[in-house]
Scaffold this active site. Structure first.
Site, PDB file in Angstrom:
ATOM      1  N   ALA A  18      43.215  58.496   5.610  1.00  7.81           N
ATOM      2  CA  ALA A  18      43.945  59.502   6.383  1.00  7.81           C
ATOM      3  C   ALA A  18      43.774  60.889   5.785  1.00  7.81           C
ATOM      4  O   ALA A  18      44.642  61.747   5.910  1.00  7.81           O
ATOM      5  CB  ALA A  18      45.433  59.126   6.429  1.00  7.81           C
ATOM      6  N   ALA A  19      42.623  61.105   5.130  1.00  8.70           N
ATOM      7  CA  ALA A  19      42.424  62.389   4.457  1.00  8.70           C
ATOM      8  C   ALA A  19      41.651  63.392   5.304  1.00  8.70           C
ATOM      9  O   ALA A  19      41.310  64.458   4.840  1.00  8.70           O
ATOM     10  CB  ALA A  19      41.711  62.167   3.128  1.00  8.70           C
ATOM     11  N   ARG A  24      38.678  69.338  14.991  1.00  8.79           N
ATOM     12  CA  ARG A  24      38.562  69.434  16.453  1.00  8.79           C
ATOM     13  C   ARG A  24      39.894  69.326  17.186  1.00  8.79           C
ATOM     14  O   ARG A  24      39.960  69.573  18.391  1.00  8.79           O
ATOM     15  CB  ARG A  24      37.577  68.364  16.964  1.00  8.79           C
ATOM     16  CG  ARG A  24      36.134  68.786  16.784  1.00  8.79           C
ATOM     17  CD  ARG A  24      35.182  67.689  17.184  1.00  8.79           C
ATOM     18  NE  ARG A  24      35.079  66.668  16.141  1.00  8.79           N
ATOM     19  CZ  ARG A  24      34.524  65.480  16.321  1.00  8.79           C
ATOM     20  NH1 ARG A  24      34.035  65.144  17.497  1.00  8.79           N
ATOM     21  NH2 ARG A  24      34.451  64.619  15.329  1.00  8.79           N
ATOM     22  N   ASN A 373      87.465  57.932  35.030  1.00  8.86           N
ATOM     23  CA  ASN A 373      86.661  58.456  36.132  1.00  8.86           C
ATOM     24  C   ASN A 373      86.524  59.963  35.959  1.00  8.86           C
ATOM     25  O   ASN A 373      87.510  60.695  35.951  1.00  8.86           O
ATOM     26  CB  ASN A 373      87.358  58.128  37.456  1.00  8.86           C
ATOM     27  CG  ASN A 373      86.429  58.383  38.625  1.00  8.86           C
ATOM     28  OD1 ASN A 373      85.786  59.434  38.688  1.00  8.86           O
ATOM     29  ND2 ASN A 373      86.356  57.450  39.544  1.00  8.86           N
ATOM     30  N   ALA A 376      83.163  65.071  39.882  1.00  6.02           N
ATOM     31  CA  ALA A 376      81.960  65.896  40.021  1.00  6.02           C
ATOM     32  C   ALA A 376      82.158  67.252  39.356  1.00  6.02           C
ATOM     33  O   ALA A 376      83.206  67.871  39.486  1.00  6.02           O
ATOM     34  CB  ALA A 376      81.648  66.098  41.496  1.00  6.02           C
ATOM     35  N   TYR A 383      81.155  73.877  22.794  1.00  9.18           N
ATOM     36  CA  TYR A 383      80.581  74.850  21.861  1.00  9.18           C
ATOM     37  C   TYR A 383      81.255  76.192  22.063  1.00  9.18           C
ATOM     38  O   TYR A 383      81.312  76.706  23.186  1.00  9.18           O
ATOM     39  CB  TYR A 383      79.073  74.948  22.143  1.00  9.18           C
ATOM     40  CG  TYR A 383      78.288  75.798  21.182  1.00  9.18           C
ATOM     41  CD1 TYR A 383      78.428  75.629  19.805  1.00  9.18           C
ATOM     42  CD2 TYR A 383      77.385  76.752  21.640  1.00  9.18           C
ATOM     43  CE1 TYR A 383      77.690  76.389  18.912  1.00  9.18           C
ATOM     44  CE2 TYR A 383      76.636  77.513  20.761  1.00  9.18           C
ATOM     45  CZ  TYR A 383      76.795  77.338  19.392  1.00  9.18           C
ATOM     46  OH  TYR A 383      76.062  78.094  18.523  1.00  9.18           O
ATOM     47  N   SER A 401      87.521  66.953  40.041  1.00  6.70           N
ATOM     48  CA  SER A 401      86.237  67.656  40.118  1.00  6.70           C
ATOM     49  C   SER A 401      86.326  69.084  39.605  1.00  6.70           C
ATOM     50  O   SER A 401      87.372  69.723  39.695  1.00  6.70           O
ATOM     51  CB  SER A 401      85.774  67.700  41.580  1.00  6.70           C
ATOM     52  OG  SER A 401      85.553  66.386  42.021  1.00  6.70           O
TER      53      SER A 401
HETATM   54  C1  UD1 Z   1      32.549  56.527  10.744  1.00  6.71           C
HETATM   55  C2  UD1 Z   1      31.479  55.514  10.386  1.00  6.71           C
HETATM   56  C3  UD1 Z   1      30.608  55.259  11.611  1.00  6.71           C
HETATM   57  C4  UD1 Z   1      31.453  54.803  12.760  1.00  6.71           C
HETATM   58  C5  UD1 Z   1      32.552  55.799  13.042  1.00  6.71           C
HETATM   59  C6  UD1 Z   1      33.507  55.246  14.084  1.00  6.71           C
HETATM   60  C7  UD1 Z   1      30.983  55.887   8.030  1.00  6.71           C
HETATM   61  C8  UD1 Z   1      30.027  56.454   7.069  1.00  6.71           C
HETATM   62  N1  UD1 Z   1      30.668  56.027   9.324  1.00  6.71           N
HETATM   63  O1  UD1 Z   1      31.889  57.745  11.044  1.00  6.71           O
HETATM   64  O2  UD1 Z   1      29.627  54.284  11.319  1.00  6.71           O
HETATM   65  O3  UD1 Z   1      30.668  54.605  13.920  1.00  6.71           O
HETATM   66  O4  UD1 Z   1      33.327  56.052  11.855  1.00  6.71           O
HETATM   67  O5  UD1 Z   1      34.408  56.226  14.491  1.00  6.71           O
HETATM   68  O6  UD1 Z   1      31.986  55.300   7.634  1.00  6.71           O
HETATM   69  N2  UD1 Z   1      37.814  60.050   5.756  1.00  6.71           N
HETATM   70  C9  UD1 Z   1      38.494  60.340   4.598  1.00  6.71           C
HETATM   71  N3  UD1 Z   1      37.803  60.912   3.579  1.00  6.71           N
HETATM   72  C10 UD1 Z   1      36.478  61.175   3.640  1.00  6.71           C
HETATM   73  C11 UD1 Z   1      35.802  60.887   4.846  1.00  6.71           C
HETATM   74  C12 UD1 Z   1      36.510  60.307   5.872  1.00  6.71           C
HETATM   75  O7  UD1 Z   1      39.693  60.096   4.483  1.00  6.71           O
HETATM   76  O8  UD1 Z   1      35.925  61.672   2.660  1.00  6.71           O
HETATM   77  C13 UD1 Z   1      38.559  59.410   6.862  1.00  6.71           C
HETATM   78  C14 UD1 Z   1      38.657  60.286   8.095  1.00  6.71           C
HETATM   79  O9  UD1 Z   1      39.826  61.046   8.077  1.00  6.71           O
HETATM   80  C15 UD1 Z   1      38.694  59.267   9.219  1.00  6.71           C
HETATM   81  C16 UD1 Z   1      37.827  58.130   8.676  1.00  6.71           C
HETATM   82  O10 UD1 Z   1      37.837  58.272   7.277  1.00  6.71           O
HETATM   83  O11 UD1 Z   1      39.992  58.772   9.447  1.00  6.71           O
HETATM   84  C17 UD1 Z   1      36.411  58.159   9.237  1.00  6.71           C
HETATM   85  O12 UD1 Z   1      35.771  59.332   8.853  1.00  6.71           O
HETATM   86  P1  UD1 Z   1      34.858  60.174   9.845  1.00  6.71           P
HETATM   87  O13 UD1 Z   1      34.381  61.373   9.141  1.00  6.71           O
HETATM   88  O14 UD1 Z   1      35.550  60.359  11.138  1.00  6.71           O
HETATM   89  O15 UD1 Z   1      33.647  59.172  10.037  1.00  6.71           O
HETATM   90  P2  UD1 Z   1      32.624  59.167  11.237  1.00  6.71           P
HETATM   91  O16 UD1 Z   1      31.594  60.193  11.009  1.00  6.71           O
HETATM   92  O17 UD1 Z   1      33.354  59.167  12.526  1.00  6.71           O
END
Ligand code: UD1
Ligand code: MG
Length: 465
Positions: A18-19, A24, A373, A376, A383, A401
């Site tokens: 989740a990093a 986008r 009851n 209306a 407040y 009412s």
């Molecule tokens: C990745 C897969 C790809 C797959 C695709 C599906 C790899 C190398 N590629 O690509 O094969 O088809 O997902 O969506 O795994 N993240 C980190 N730290 C990092 C990099 C990524 O936490 O250094 C997390 C991102 O936040 C994300 C997940 O890992 O939640 C995937 O990373 P992302 O960069 O989206 O990988 P894709 O290029 O989509």
């Protein structure tokens, strides 16, 4: 948490990535905190991997993001968070959670399941399916789907029906790009091999990143078996922008509606009803079209929610019947058989069994006794511009009412408030309170007034002409 999925055969450690920055999304908020059905994407993933039976949960986060850490603590209190200082790829991210993989007790939880915080539709059942081949001897299992358009995904490459590698788009040859079997990104690695495989992944590729997907080719080179688990493209959806966010929302809503229907609720026009991930709806409930359920709503058996109602943080007990056009806000509690009609708003108020407010009413910071009851147009004036005050209405009371009840004020059991009253002092039980101008009636005065006005107008028009 259900033990149905995957706890057999020893627990596993789930590593949730989740990093990501989520550029986008064009947002100040981290991507994984964007919500589907009023629950963050990360929250959906954490809920699913817990339901799949993860013995330990490690979440890889961007350093210094207190909001992400707070969400992890809220949705998965036992989870650890692991900052990834630099974003050097998915394998690098998994290894940011190395402590969780090799720490005390790691032997028993052995297997590693890698989940993505931005891939929120994967169900607990799919996580359990992804892990299953490890128990049958596979070192690695990848989740794959046939993409209608595979552009941008890693391609799952096979030889003689066996997986040999996953190739990222940027590194793929023309022939490899034509492959439609795509990597969903998630992976399960057997505990016996996980750290050895992850530790050997390099960054010799177009992005100079440590790719988790390279674990596949390394395992194959070691003579280990790699399994492919199929998933639908819809479920594999990764959310990168707000268009995809809305596509994921539609899928989650469809699931929630279906679960409510299979649980015994009639949704007259399901596609117009919006639910939250935590909405609880009982049996024999009817939900008419165009209703919105915000977070924290519990609807008991036999309730009717009529069209265009909006509920948030509210509890309806058995047989409550509300709407159309009812708004329930934070802390609304409707006991059994309560009836609310059109354009009634309730906030931080409890209505005891059988109480009724049938039209155009605001009940805020109030308690309404059983069977009372509310006429209306009644307003609890809660407040004063500075503080909120409570209104207490007794059992069986009758509020005429268009009354304004200026809080703090108490209307006793069985009391009656005359229509149009402005009540500023408490009314004892069984008393009748009238607080409005006394009516005067002058016979014939309407005609006299009308003729006077007409004459005045005629003389004015005559002067002008
Ligand atoms: C990745 C897969 C790809 C797959 C695709 C599906 C790899 C190398 N590629 O690509 O094969 O088809 O997902 O969506 O795994 N993240 C980190 N730290 C990092 C990099 C990524 O936490 O250094 C997390 C991102 O936040 C994300 C997940 O890992 O939640 C995937 O990373 P992302 O960069 O989206 O990988 P894709 O290029 O989509
Ligand atoms: Mg991605």
């Amino acid at each position: 948490m259900s033990a149905d999925h995957g706890t057999a055969g020893g627990g596993f450690t789930a590593v949730v990535l989740a990093a990501g920055k989520g550029t986008r999304m064009r947002s100040d908020r981290p991507k994984v905190l964007h919500a589907l059905a009023n629950r963050s994407m990360l929250g959906h993933v954490l809920a699913a991997v817990q339901e799949a039976g993860a013995a330990r949960l490690a979440v890889v986060v961007e350093p210094g993001r207190a909001d992400v850490a707070d969400e992890v603590a809220r949705m998965a209190p036992g989870a650890s968070t692991h900052p990834q200082a630099e974003r050097l790829g998915t394998a690098h991210a998994v290894l940011a959670a190395r402590d969780a993989l090799e720490g005390e007790g790691a032997r028993e939880r052995a297997d590693v399941l890698v989940a993505f915080g931005d891939t929120p539709l994967i169900t607990a059942e799919t996580y359990a399916r992804l892990r299953a081949p490890l128990r049958a001897g596979a070192a690695v299992a990848v989740l794959a789907f046939e993409a209608a358009d595979p552009t941008g995904y890693g391609r799952v490459l096979t030889e003689n029906g066996r997986v040999v590698a996953i190739r990222e788009e940027k590194d793929a040859s023309e022939a490899e790009r034509a492959v439609r079997l795509s990597n969903a990104g998630l992976m399960a690695l057997s505990g016996t091999h996980a750290l050895s495989l992850l530790g050997r992944i390099g960054n010799d590729n177009a992005n100079r990143e440590y790719y988790l997907t390279d674990a596949v080719a390394l395992a194959v080179a070691d003579g280990l078996s790699v399994a492919v688990v199929n998933v639908s493209e819809d479920e594999a959806l990764g959310v990168n922008d707000r268009v995809q966010l809305s596509v994921a929302e539609a899928t989650i809503q469809a699931r929630l509606r279906r679960a409510a229907q299979l649980g015994g609720a009639t949704l007259v026009a399901p596609e117009t009803v919006f639910l939250s991930a935590d909405t609880v709806i009982g049996r024999d409930v009817t939900v008419e079209p165009h209703c919105v359920f915000g977070p924290g709503v519990v609807v008991g058996d036999g309730c009717v929610i009529r069209a265009f109602s909006h509920l948030h943080d509210a509890r309806l007990m058995e047989g409550a019947d509300i709407g159309p056009h009812v708004r329930l806000r934070g802390g609304a509690v409707l006991e059994a058989g309560v009836h609310l009609g059109n354009f009634v708003e309730v906030k931080n108020a409890t209505l005891r069994a059988g109480a009724k407010a049938s039209h155009l009413t605001y009940l805020g910071d109030a308690e309404v006794g059983a069977g009372a009851n509310i006429g209306a147009g009644t307003i609890t004036c809660n407040y004063d511009g500075v503080s909120k005050h409570r209104t207490v209405i007794g059992a069986g009371a009758f509020i005429g009412s268009n009354s304004a009840l200026v809080a703090p004020v108490t209307i006793g059991d069985g009391a009656l408030v005359g229509a149009g009253s402005v009540i500023t002092r408490s009314v004892p039980a069984e008393a009748l309170a009238l607080a409005r101008g006394r009516q005067t009636t002058r016979e014939g005065a309407a005609r006299v007034l009308r003729e006077t006005l007409k004459a005045a107008k005629a003389s004015k028009d005559g002067k002008r002409g």
